[in-house]
Structures are given as structure tokens and as C-alpha cells.
Design an enzyme around this catalytic site. Structure first.
Site, PDB file in Angstrom:
ATOM      1  N   ASN A  30       0.854  -1.189   0.000  1.00  0.00           N
ATOM      2  CA  ASN A  30       0.000   0.000   0.000  1.00  0.00           C
ATOM      3  C   ASN A  30       0.885   1.232   0.000  1.00  0.00           C
ATOM      4  O   ASN A  30       1.751   1.380   0.876  1.00  0.00           O
ATOM      5  CB  ASN A  30      -0.905  -0.008   1.242  1.00  0.00           C
ATOM      6  CG  ASN A  30      -1.856   1.185   1.273  1.00  0.00           C
ATOM      7  OD1 ASN A  30      -1.415   2.323   1.402  1.00  0.00           O
ATOM      8  ND2 ASN A  30      -3.141   0.926   1.154  1.00  0.00           N
ATOM      9  N   THR A  53      -5.045  -0.314  -2.862  1.00  0.00           N
ATOM     10  CA  THR A  53      -5.467   1.029  -2.513  1.00  0.00           C
ATOM     11  C   THR A  53      -6.703   0.889  -1.636  1.00  0.00           C
ATOM     12  O   THR A  53      -7.624   0.118  -1.960  1.00  0.00           O
ATOM     13  CB  THR A  53      -5.678   1.930  -3.751  1.00  0.00           C
ATOM     14  OG1 THR A  53      -6.070   3.229  -3.312  1.00  0.00           O
ATOM     15  CG2 THR A  53      -6.692   1.375  -4.737  1.00  0.00           C
ATOM     16  N   GLU A  54      -6.678   1.567  -0.486  1.00  0.00           N
ATOM     17  CA  GLU A  54      -7.625   1.218   0.575  1.00  0.00           C
ATOM     18  C   GLU A  54      -9.077   1.545   0.253  1.00  0.00           C
ATOM     19  O   GLU A  54      -9.975   1.096   0.937  1.00  0.00           O
ATOM     20  CB  GLU A  54      -7.202   1.865   1.911  1.00  0.00           C
ATOM     21  CG  GLU A  54      -7.141   3.376   1.930  1.00  0.00           C
ATOM     22  CD  GLU A  54      -5.743   3.906   1.634  1.00  0.00           C
ATOM     23  OE1 GLU A  54      -4.984   3.211   0.918  1.00  0.00           O
ATOM     24  OE2 GLU A  54      -5.417   5.003   2.116  1.00  0.00           O
ATOM     25  N   ASN A  55      -9.295   2.320  -0.814  1.00  0.00           N
ATOM     26  CA  ASN A  55     -10.683   2.563  -1.187  1.00  0.00           C
ATOM     27  C   ASN A  55     -11.308   1.369  -1.917  1.00  0.00           C
ATOM     28  O   ASN A  55     -12.487   1.430  -2.248  1.00  0.00           O
ATOM     29  CB  ASN A  55     -10.813   3.847  -2.021  1.00  0.00           C
ATOM     30  CG  ASN A  55      -9.902   3.868  -3.208  1.00  0.00           C
ATOM     31  OD1 ASN A  55      -8.713   3.584  -3.105  1.00  0.00           O
ATOM     32  ND2 ASN A  55     -10.449   4.173  -4.365  1.00  0.00           N
ATOM     33  N   SER A  95     -11.547  -4.153   2.745  1.00  0.00           N
ATOM     34  CA  SER A  95     -10.273  -3.499   2.475  1.00  0.00           C
ATOM     35  C   SER A  95      -9.491  -3.263   3.766  1.00  0.00           C
ATOM     36  O   SER A  95      -8.280  -3.491   3.831  1.00  0.00           O
ATOM     37  CB  SER A  95     -10.518  -2.164   1.763  1.00  0.00           C
ATOM     38  OG  SER A  95      -9.288  -1.594   1.387  1.00  0.00           O
TER      39      SER A  95
END
Lengths: 218, 236
Positions: A30, A53-55, A95
Site C-alpha cells: 500500500n 489502494t484502501e478505497n 479493504s
């Protein structure tokens, strides 16, 4: 008269290239916003990293060609990206389960301050009129297996960013494993900051003077 | 007969009362249900509590709802954008309350709300100012914070396609908070590009099962926040 300002140590690209050398093949990574994003440009030959990607995307690829993007396909910095073959989409709870559950191997973040015990401050100056905004930084540092900071060694006004104790509000306690600056690569150890290597053309004293806590030479 | 389709955004939000708590999906513009938010502005409900990751950009969508002073509190992880002064202005003038929550904690609080779990422990924010006043406990030698569930009266969400039973599939990273908000609200309203008959979506690819969804409304060509902001659009 021309003023020639000599570059000391690595450029931002060179810092990112140096960091990428330490990421093993197949790692789930990340990348934070800013200098960390540059790391994606320097994947060493023969290795594949899978970007999270944390979204809600694993297998993030580069920005799309002009006009070929989708407003529903963005990264955590809210910029349009692409999904590589083998990518997967998921919702936010999944996530952050990847993050907190220790499934992500490495997170690379920018830093305002890093303390010699591994404390990180990177989300707020704590000024009274600042709009507080934290995003996923506190979850990332709490859950990802290794957390690297990539940052200039000092602030624009010349103050050390590597310090005895963070003055800004913390993002996490004892969370940083390694720091990459233009001057050096430095580990956070139980004994404090320890030099891993100097950037080409930089000597130890120069780094030590610009570090706000003792720097061990191993 | 089950048929969750409603005529349009206006009808979909018509019963949202003053003082309601409303979860609004989206991460930035991805998955932001702009048409439902604009219908909510037209509808006129006030003193809302909004639960959403961001606070919108420009003066459209979520930012327009705030600008119209319909929202008294936001529960949010990142209320800052490069191109909006709506939230900062309201916040600095004391016209809006902010509960700042780490993004993963926000997601898990919503998930827990939908799953009937009243509280949970998380490692995020331990040792930071966001831990102030929170109960902590040690498990296996590590410190964790107690966090409460989040539930809401309504959820406004954007998907790509739904059937009339309320089964929903999403578009790419527009999925973000949609599936968990759908679980955590008493009344979940989803706008989608197209509505199909039952059987029109392969059960293997359904993301939000219809049991979590109360109303679906078709918005065939939804607007994109970034395009509206670039054009200098405002709403209403």
C-alpha cells in the site's frame, strides 16, 4: 550571477528507487499519497508487486490515458487509476480487514515527524484552525506488517524530521520500521535510530547533525 | 409481489424527516449518489446527521447539501478536499459538528451496525488524540480501543445495476461503502444506471443481496462530480 544550489544526496525519484529495491517479489503493498506514489515507477526487473489502494482495489495500475479513465476507478488520493489483469474490487470493511488483519506486507507513508521509538506523526499539525482529517493512516500503521516512511530528512525550514519525540499529534505509536530520506536509509531499532546506509556522496557526520536524536552506526 | 423500484430520486427520498441520520456512500466522487443527494436538497429535510467518508467537493452533491445548511453533524474520516471550502467554512464558523473517525474504524463501525455487533476492539488510533476518552483493553499483550457500532435511519448509495428484488452490483471502486451502509440503515435507497427483472443478475455476482436494500431507482446517466466541479456548477 547564478546561484547554484547543489543537490545533496538522493532526488525523490532516487529515494523511491532505493526503497523499491527492498520490496520482495510478490509483496502486497500500500503506497501513501505523495513521494510514496513514486515507488510504483521503480519496480526492480523480475519482480511483481501487487498494489492495494484502501478505497477498494488490489492490482492497481498506472493512471489511464487521457480521456480513458472512469470516475468510479480511483486511488486513495482520489486520482483516476487503472485495474491490472488479476485485479479485484472489494468494499471498505474488507479493504480494512486486509489492512488490520495483517494481510498487507508493506505500507509506505510520508512523514511529518518520526521519533526514535518508531512513533509517527503524519496527519495533523494540531493547529487550532486546521481541519482535522485522518483517512486510513491510523489503520494502516496499526495493521500492516512493515511500515516504511519516505521523507525529506529535514523540514523546509531545516528542522529535523527524525526526532527524539514527536511534537505533532501521533498517527501511531512505535509503528515505523525503516526510514528513507535523501541522505540515508535508517532503521528504527529497540536502541533507536540506526544507520543502514548513506546516500552516495553523503558522510555520516552530515546526517548525524541533521538528525534530532542519536544515530547509531552499526 | 416484491418490487422495490421507485419512480425517481424525488419519490425515493420523500419520507426522510428532519433530524434523520443518513449514511451517504462514496469515496470522493466514486460511488457518490449525486442525484439522490440533490433530491434530498430539493426535499428540504434539515438537522441531518450525515455519515460519509468525505464532505464533497465544489458546490455540488454532498458539498451542496452541507452548503444548504441541512446538516448539523458529520461523522467522517477525511473532511478536506483540494477544491472545496464548504465544509471548512461551516466548521470554522461553528455551524457544523464533526466526529472524526479513522477510515477503517468508520467502515467497521458501519459493518458492525449492519451485523448486529454493538461494539468491537481495534488497534487503530491507539496512542493518538483520537483515542481520548475511549475505553481500551489489552489482548495478547497489545492495546486495543473499544469502538461502537454505527447505524442510520437511511442510506443513499450508488450502484451500477439492480434487479427489482433489490440485488445490487457496483461499478469498480465506486463500491466502497455501499455494501456495508446498505446493511446498517433502516431504509436503504440505491440509485443505479439500470434496473433489470429478477434473474437479470447472476446470483454468483450479486454484491448487496436484496434483503439489505429497500428502494432502487434508475438514473440512467448519472452526473460525475469532477465534471460538474470543473464546469463550475452549483446546486440547486
Amino acid at each position: 550571477m547564478t546561484i547554484h544550489r547543489e543537490q545533496i544526496g538522493r532526488s525523490k525519484d532516487e529515494m523511491a528507487r532505493r526503497l523499491a529495491l527492498d520490496i520482495p517479489d510478490g509483496a502486497y503493498v500500500n503506497l501513501g499519497i505523495g513521494i510514496p506514489e513514486l515507488v510504483a515507477r521503480f519496480v526492480p526487473e523480475g519482480r511483481t508487486f501487487v498494489y492495494h489502494t484502501e478505497n477498494g482495489l488490489l492490482g492497481m495500475g498506472p493512471s489511464p490515458e487521457n480521456g480513458a479513465g472512469d470516475p468510479d476507478l480511483i486511488n486513495a488520493g482520489k486520482r483516476q487509476v487503472t485495474a491490472l489483469p488479476g485485479a479485484a474490487y472489494f468494499h471498505h470493511a474488507d479493504s480494512f480487514a486486509m489492512i488490520r488483519g495483517g494481510h498487507i506486507d508493506l505500507c509506505v507513508l510520508g512523514a511529518m515527524q518520526v521519533a526514535c521509538n518508531g512513533d509517527l506523526a503524519n496527519w495533523s499539525t494540531g493547529e487550532p484552525d486546521a481541519i482535522p482529517a485522518v483517512g486510513g493512516a491510523m489503520d494502516l500503521v496499526a495493521g500492516v506488517k512493515s511500515v516504511y516512511a519516505i521523507t525529506q530528512h529535514c523540514t523546509k525550514t531545516g528542522d529535523p524530521k527524525l526526532v527524539e519525540r514527536c511534537a505533532y499529534p501521533l498517527t501511531g505509536r512505535g509503528v515505523i520500521n525503516r526510514i528513507y530520506t535523501e541522505l540515508a536509509v535508517i532503521d528504527v531499532t529497540p536502541a533507536g535510530f540506526a544507520l543502514v546506509e548513506l546516500s552516495p556522496g553523503v558522510d555520516f557526520e552530515y546526517v548525524r547533525e541533521r538528525t534530532g536524536a542519536p544515530l547509531l552506526r552499526r | 409481489m416484491v418490487d422495490k423500484q421507485v419512480q425517481g430520486p424525488k419519490e425515493a427520498v420523500a419520507d426522510i424527516p428532519d433530524g434523520a441520520s443518513v449514511m451517504i456512500g462514496g469515496f470522493g466522487e466514486a460511488g457518490s449518489p449525486i442525484e439522490l443527494i440533490h433530491a434530498l436538497i430539493d426535499h428540504g429535510a434539515r438537522r441531518l446527521t450525515v455519515i460519509s467518508n468525505n464532505t464533497g467537493s465544489g458546490e455540488v452533491g454532498l458539498a451542496a447539501l452541507l452548503k444548504a445548511e441541512r446538516v448539523s453533524k458529520v461523522i467522517c474520516s477525511f473532511p478536506r478536499t483540494a477544491n472545496s471550502t464548504v465544509f471548512p467554512d461551516l466548521y470554522r464558523s461553528g455551524k457544523i459538528e464533526l466526529e472524526l473517525v479513522p477510515q477503517g474504524t468508520l467502515a467497521e463501525r458501519i459493518r458492525a451496525g449492519g451485523a448486529g455487533i454493538p461494539a468491537f476492539y481495534t488497534p487503530a488510533a491507539v496512542g493518538t488524540p483520537l483515542a481520548d476518552g475511549k475505553e481500551s483493553r489489552e489482548f495478547d499483550g497489545k492495546e486495543f480501543l473499544l469502538e461502537r457500532w454505527l447505524r442510520a435511519d437511511f442510506a443513499l448509495i450508488k450502484g451500477r445495476c439492480a434487479d427489482t428484488f433489490g440485488n445490487v452490483v457496483y461499478n469498480k471502486t465506486g463500491r466502497n461503502f455501499g455494501p456495508i451502509m446498505a446493511m446498517a440503515a433502516k431504509v436503504t435507497i440505491v440509485q443505479v444506471n439500470s434496473i433489470v427483472q429478477p434473474g437479470g443478475i447472476d446470483p454468483e455476482v450479486v454484491v448487496s443481496p436484496g434483503i439489505f436494500v429497500d428502494r432502487v431507482v434508475e438514473v440512467a446517466e448519472p452526473m460525475h462530480e469532477s465534471e460538474l466541479v470543473a464546469a463550475g456548477a452549483t446546486y440547486p
